[in-house]
Design a protein around this motif. Structure first.
Motif, PDB file in Angstrom:
ATOM      1  N   GLU A  76       0.885  -1.052   0.176  1.00 32.21           N
ATOM      2  CA  GLU A  76       0.143  -0.136  -0.118  1.00 32.21           C
ATOM      3  C   GLU A  76       0.885   1.131  -0.042  1.00 32.21           C
ATOM      4  O   GLU A  76       0.644   2.326  -0.733  1.00 32.21           O
ATOM      5  N   ALA A  77       1.809   1.285   0.768  1.00 34.35           N
ATOM      6  CA  ALA A  77       2.806   2.505   0.897  1.00 34.35           C
ATOM      7  C   ALA A  77       3.450   2.614  -0.478  1.00 34.35           C
ATOM      8  O   ALA A  77       3.648   3.807  -0.949  1.00 34.35           O
ATOM      9  N   PHE A  78       3.794   1.577  -1.127  1.00 33.21           N
ATOM     10  CA  PHE A  78       4.412   1.719  -2.503  1.00 33.21           C
ATOM     11  C   PHE A  78       3.443   2.250  -3.529  1.00 33.21           C
ATOM     12  O   PHE A  78       3.708   3.260  -4.139  1.00 33.21           O
ATOM     13  N   LEU A  79       2.128   1.628  -3.438  1.00 32.79           N
ATOM     14  CA  LEU A  79       1.173   2.387  -4.422  1.00 32.79           C
ATOM     15  C   LEU A  79       0.781   3.522  -4.221  1.00 32.79           C
ATOM     16  O   LEU A  79       0.583   4.280  -5.320  1.00 32.79           O
ATOM     17  N   ASN A  80       1.161   4.150  -3.186  1.00 34.69           N
ATOM     18  CA  ASN A  80       0.765   5.636  -2.965  1.00 34.69           C
ATOM     19  C   ASN A  80       1.910   6.616  -3.316  1.00 34.69           C
ATOM     20  O   ASN A  80       1.876   7.584  -3.084  1.00 34.69           O
ATOM     21  N   THR A  81       2.894   5.862  -3.852  1.00 32.75           N
ATOM     22  CA  THR A  81       3.937   6.757  -4.299  1.00 32.75           C
ATOM     23  C   THR A  81       3.919   7.290  -5.661  1.00 32.75           C
ATOM     24  O   THR A  81       4.672   7.685  -6.175  1.00 32.75           O
ATOM     25  N   MET A  82       2.762   6.568  -6.383  1.00 34.70           N
ATOM     26  CA  MET A  82       2.857   6.890  -7.923  1.00 34.70           C
ATOM     27  C   MET A  82       2.886   8.319  -8.196  1.00 34.70           C
ATOM     28  O   MET A  82       3.469   8.578  -9.191  1.00 34.70           O
ATOM     29  N   PRO A  83       2.022   9.254  -7.548  1.00 38.19           N
ATOM     30  CA  PRO A  83       2.023  10.728  -7.948  1.00 38.19           C
ATOM     31  C   PRO A  83       3.633  11.169  -7.928  1.00 38.19           C
ATOM     32  O   PRO A  83       4.094  12.075  -8.923  1.00 38.19           O
ATOM     33  N   ASP A  84       4.377  10.992  -6.836  1.00 38.13           N
ATOM     34  CA  ASP A  84       5.532  11.351  -6.366  1.00 38.13           C
ATOM     35  C   ASP A  84       6.615  10.638  -7.534  1.00 38.13           C
ATOM     36  O   ASP A  84       7.466  11.479  -8.063  1.00 38.13           O
ATOM     37  N   LEU A  85       6.409   9.550  -7.895  1.00 38.67           N
ATOM     38  CA  LEU A  85       7.244   8.590  -8.865  1.00 38.67           C
ATOM     39  C   LEU A  85       6.983   9.359 -10.245  1.00 38.67           C
ATOM     40  O   LEU A  85       8.160   9.353 -10.728  1.00 38.67           O
ATOM     41  N   ILE A  86       5.912   9.583 -10.581  1.00 38.36           N
ATOM     42  CA  ILE A  86       5.866  10.449 -11.886  1.00 38.36           C
ATOM     43  C   ILE A  86       6.450  11.634 -12.010  1.00 38.36           C
ATOM     44  O   ILE A  86       7.233  12.019 -12.781  1.00 38.36           O
ATOM     45  N   SER A  87       6.409  12.366 -10.892  1.00 34.15           N
ATOM     46  CA  SER A  87       7.264  13.766 -10.684  1.00 34.15           C
ATOM     47  C   SER A  87       8.717  13.531 -11.037  1.00 34.15           C
ATOM     48  O   SER A  87       9.424  14.272 -11.484  1.00 34.15           O
ATOM     49  N   TYR A  88       9.110  12.488 -10.178  1.00 39.93           N
ATOM     50  CA  TYR A  88      10.678  12.294 -10.164  1.00 39.93           C
ATOM     51  C   TYR A  88      10.977  11.920 -11.689  1.00 39.93           C
ATOM     52  O   TYR A  88      12.021  12.228 -12.234  1.00 39.93           O
ATOM     53  N   CYS A  89      10.164  10.981 -12.266  1.00 37.64           N
ATOM     54  CA  CYS A  89      10.605  10.766 -13.722  1.00 37.64           C
ATOM     55  C   CYS A  89      10.646  11.765 -14.727  1.00 37.64           C
ATOM     56  O   CYS A  89      11.187  12.024 -15.621  1.00 37.64           O
ATOM     57  N   GLU A  90       9.452  12.748 -14.302  1.00 36.14           N
ATOM     58  CA  GLU A  90       9.340  14.070 -15.262  1.00 36.14           C
ATOM     59  C   GLU A  90      10.636  14.908 -15.169  1.00 36.14           C
ATOM     60  O   GLU A  90      11.184  15.687 -15.934  1.00 36.14           O
ATOM     61  N   ILE A  91      11.294  14.775 -13.996  1.00 34.34           N
ATOM     62  CA  ILE A  91      12.613  15.728 -13.750  1.00 34.34           C
ATOM     63  C   ILE A  91      13.873  14.979 -14.630  1.00 34.34           C
ATOM     64  O   ILE A  91      14.570  15.311 -15.253  1.00 34.34           O
ATOM     65  N   PHE A  92      13.842  13.304 -14.314  1.00 31.12           N
ATOM     66  CA  PHE A  92      14.862  12.656 -14.786  1.00 31.12           C
ATOM     67  C   PHE A  92      14.968  12.061 -15.935  1.00 31.12           C
ATOM     68  O   PHE A  92      16.140  11.846 -16.769  1.00 31.12           O
ATOM     69  N   TYR A  93      13.811  11.992 -16.466  1.00 29.45           N
ATOM     70  CA  TYR A  93      13.684  11.272 -17.931  1.00 29.45           C
ATOM     71  C   TYR A  93      14.388  12.028 -19.227  1.00 29.45           C
ATOM     72  O   TYR A  93      15.088  11.292 -19.759  1.00 29.45           O
ATOM     73  N   PRO A  94      14.044  13.417 -19.231  1.00 30.20           N
ATOM     74  CA  PRO A  94      14.745  14.209 -19.954  1.00 30.20           C
ATOM     75  C   PRO A  94      16.386  14.073 -20.085  1.00 30.20           C
ATOM     76  O   PRO A  94      17.186  14.276 -20.952  1.00 30.20           O
ATOM     77  N   LEU A  95      17.022  13.702 -18.973  1.00 31.39           N
ATOM     78  CA  LEU A  95      18.572  13.456 -18.597  1.00 31.39           C
ATOM     79  C   LEU A  95      18.838  12.034 -18.719  1.00 31.39           C
ATOM     80  O   LEU A  95      20.058  11.701 -18.803  1.00 31.39           O
ATOM     81  N   GLY A  96      17.843  11.180 -19.197  1.00 33.70           N
ATOM     82  CA  GLY A  96      18.041   9.847 -19.560  1.00 33.70           C
ATOM     83  C   GLY A  96      18.313   8.909 -18.386  1.00 33.70           C
ATOM     84  O   GLY A  96      19.158   7.806 -18.359  1.00 33.70           O
ATOM     85  N   ILE A  97      17.882   9.524 -17.015  1.00 33.84           N
ATOM     86  CA  ILE A  97      18.252   8.699 -15.921  1.00 33.84           C
ATOM     87  C   ILE A  97      17.147   7.965 -15.389  1.00 33.84           C
ATOM     88  O   ILE A  97      17.240   6.858 -14.772  1.00 33.84           O
ATOM     89  N   SER A  98      15.766   8.031 -15.807  1.00 36.38           N
ATOM     90  CA  SER A  98      14.741   7.259 -15.518  1.00 36.38           C
ATOM     91  C   SER A  98      14.058   7.168 -16.513  1.00 36.38           C
ATOM     92  O   SER A  98      14.303   7.291 -17.838  1.00 36.38           O
ATOM     93  N   VAL A  99      12.747   6.254 -16.566  1.00 39.86           N
ATOM     94  CA  VAL A  99      12.047   5.699 -17.483  1.00 39.86           C
ATOM     95  C   VAL A  99      11.015   7.014 -17.868  1.00 39.86           C
ATOM     96  O   VAL A  99      10.821   7.885 -17.083  1.00 39.86           O
ATOM     97  N   ASP A 100      10.431   6.893 -18.909  1.00 43.49           N
ATOM     98  CA  ASP A 100       9.394   7.700 -19.342  1.00 43.49           C
ATOM     99  C   ASP A 100       8.257   7.895 -18.207  1.00 43.49           C
ATOM    100  O   ASP A 100       7.671   7.019 -17.779  1.00 43.49           O
ATOM    101  N   PRO A 101       7.870   8.870 -17.663  1.00 43.53           N
ATOM    102  CA  PRO A 101       6.925   9.063 -16.854  1.00 43.53           C
ATOM    103  C   PRO A 101       5.468   8.716 -17.126  1.00 43.53           C
ATOM    104  O   PRO A 101       4.601   8.031 -16.617  1.00 43.53           O
ATOM    105  N   GLU A 102       5.386   8.573 -18.811  1.00 45.50           N
ATOM    106  CA  GLU A 102       3.944   7.877 -19.139  1.00 45.50           C
ATOM    107  C   GLU A 102       3.726   6.615 -19.078  1.00 45.50           C
ATOM    108  O   GLU A 102       2.807   6.099 -19.170  1.00 45.50           O
ATOM    109  N   VAL A 103       4.801   5.902 -18.528  1.00 50.74           N
ATOM    110  CA  VAL A 103       4.606   4.411 -18.478  1.00 50.74           C
ATOM    111  C   VAL A 103       4.171   3.820 -17.349  1.00 50.74           C
ATOM    112  O   VAL A 103       3.786   3.203 -16.700  1.00 50.74           O
ATOM    113  N   ILE A 104       4.313   5.280 -16.094  1.00 54.10           N
ATOM    114  CA  ILE A 104       3.780   4.659 -14.827  1.00 54.10           C
ATOM    115  C   ILE A 104       2.251   4.882 -14.496  1.00 54.10           C
ATOM    116  O   ILE A 104       1.561   5.742 -15.243  1.00 54.10           O
TER     117      ILE A 104
END
Length: 450
Positions: A286-314
């Motif tokens: 449950e704690a993991f599932l509720n990180t989805m909004p923050d995880l998408i925000s994280y990917c929005e920052i780092f995906y353009p840098l090639g560090i994370s996956v595309d936020p659209e896949v989350i």
């Protein structure tokens, strides 16, 4: 601060009150075939589509300021947090282009032309010219729309009037009204019965699986970190997804504060990757599932840098509640704190009620390194997978969607290539594939549990 608030207020007033008011009959209509929408503009201006940018309305000569730009996002590229996008992601993009000259007026949510929009402004210097850009996001069920008005500093009226006209009359092709109002969806179970007309085999050389006819799929990464999300373009919350491994997740707010302090204002700091990571305060599903909004925000920052996956896949989940939970029959690593399959209820980022069946294996690797704070490498999550749909639809769709998920497999050639890539990853890959084959029966049990 008072001066800044005054400037923002004046700018908003300028945006809301066009300098020039034209009657509807005096406006020209433009249809943009590339993005399939129409709007209106002053006949003294010109319009031009530019690939990769959008539809321009040139108030003067093409290529020059002032101008207005309109860009329609695909439905699968919907922004989960427009305010964060404007305040952080797009601001950092502007700073990358124009350096320290950029100042940002924070995002405001307001009503313009009967529509609720998000608005931010960026003041900057380009080639010695002091410019301003007002950027507006209109969230829509048929694809968010971004508008941008560029103009010389202190001369906003004409460009903002053109922007407001474009916003007021924007409509997707075939729409009956320029004002898009999302209707409540009714009779979802009946709709769901015809939502999947059949399945088709999908292959890309690395993997294969069955997909509902007409669905789209986005894949990211490779081997033991491979992930995908498939969805129905007619209803993006009908999804099938699989993530072999997801990380990093911080274990506490104290850990996040330590990384933030250590990274400081240095955006290139190696600690920044962890400082921006989501916090998962307990090693639970449950704690993991509720990180989805923050995880998408994280990917929005780092995906353009090639560090994370595309936020659209989350998966776009928030306010997740576990309705029922059963022990998972899937094998899990020894450091997995909770190995379960759950029936869930949640809301998408537009507030729509949804449901799903999911599983994941949150892990607590035995690694420490910060005095007084647990963990350096933080939590990891293995085998996050599931199926989702709007509330009331999953009874009809569950069998088809879970069958598609269970049909997933990597090709033999792809697995053989992994041997040369990493023995450890190859072993993990094979173990994960064996687990996926057993997922359908586990999901059926979780869904029917009471």
């Amino acid at each position: 601060m008072k001066r800044l608030l005054c400037l923002i207020l004046c700018a908003l007033i300028a945006f809301l009150i066009p300098a020039v008011s034209l009657a509807d009959t005096e406006l020209e209509e433009v249809y943009c075939a590339q993005a399939d929408f129409s709007t209106r503009y002053d006949p003294d201006y010109t319009t031009e589509w530019r690939d990769g940018q959008g539809l321009y309305i040139w108030l003067d000569d093409p290529g020059y300021v002032p101008n207005v730009l309109i860009w329609r996002r695909a439905t699968e590229k919907k922004l989960n947090d427009p305010a964060n996008y404007l305040n952080n992601v797009y601001r950092e993009y502007m700073e990358g282009l124009y350096g320290d000259s950029v100042t940002c007026e924070p995002c405001r949510k307001l009503s313009v032309a009967g529509k609720t929009v998000y608005l931010a402004r960026y003041h900057y210097t380009s080639k010695g010219n002091q410019l301003c850009m007002t950027r507006v996001i209109e969230t829509r069920s048929d694809g968010d729309v971004e508008y941008a008005a560029k103009y010389p500093e202190g001369e906003p009226d004409e460009a903002l009037a053109a922007l407001e006209t474009a916003l007021k009359y924007y409509q997707p092709a075939g729409a009956a009204s320029a004002n898009d109002k999302t209707e409540e969806k009714t009779n979802r179970p009946d709709t769901a019965k015809t939502a999947v007309s059949g399945t088709v085999r999908y292959e890309d050389g690395r993997f294969y699986m069955d997909l509902p006819i007409g669905w789209k799929i986005l894949t990211q990464s490779d081997y033991a970190s491979f992930c995908f999300k498939a969805w129905d373009p007619a209803e993006p919350e009908r999804t099938i997804f699989l993530f072999m491994k997801m990380e990093p997740f911080l274990k506490s707010l104290e850990e996040k504060e330590w990384y933030l302090k250590t990274a400081g204002s240095d955006r290139s700091s190696v600690y920044r990757i962890y400082a921006e990571a989501p916090v998962m305060e307990t090693c639970t599903l449950e704690a993991f599932l509720n990180t989805m909004p923050d995880l998408i925000s994280y990917c929005e920052i780092f995906y353009p840098l090639g560090i994370s996956v595309d936020p659209e896949v989350i998966p776009r989940m928030k306010d997740v509640r576990i309705i029922t939970k059963t022990k998972s029959p899937l094998l899990a690593p020894a450091d997995c704190a909770e190995n379960s399959v759950a029936r869930i209820a949640y809301k998408d980022f537009q507030g729509q009620k949804c449901e799903g069946v999911v599983t994941a294996q949150p892990r607590n690797p035995a690694q420490t390194g910060i005095p007084g704070i647990d963990a350096l490498m933080t939590y990891t999550v293995n085998l996050f997978m599931g199926v989702t749909a709007p509330e009331g639809e999953l009874d009809q769709l569950r069998g088809t969607l879970t069958g598609c998920l269970a049909s997933f497999g990597f090709t033999d050639e792809y697995v053989r290539k992994a041997v040369g890539f990493s023995k450890e990853q190859t072993k993990e890959l094979k173990q994960q594939l064996e687990q996926i084959e057993a997922v359908q029966s586990a999901f059926v049990e979780a869904w029917t549990a009471r």
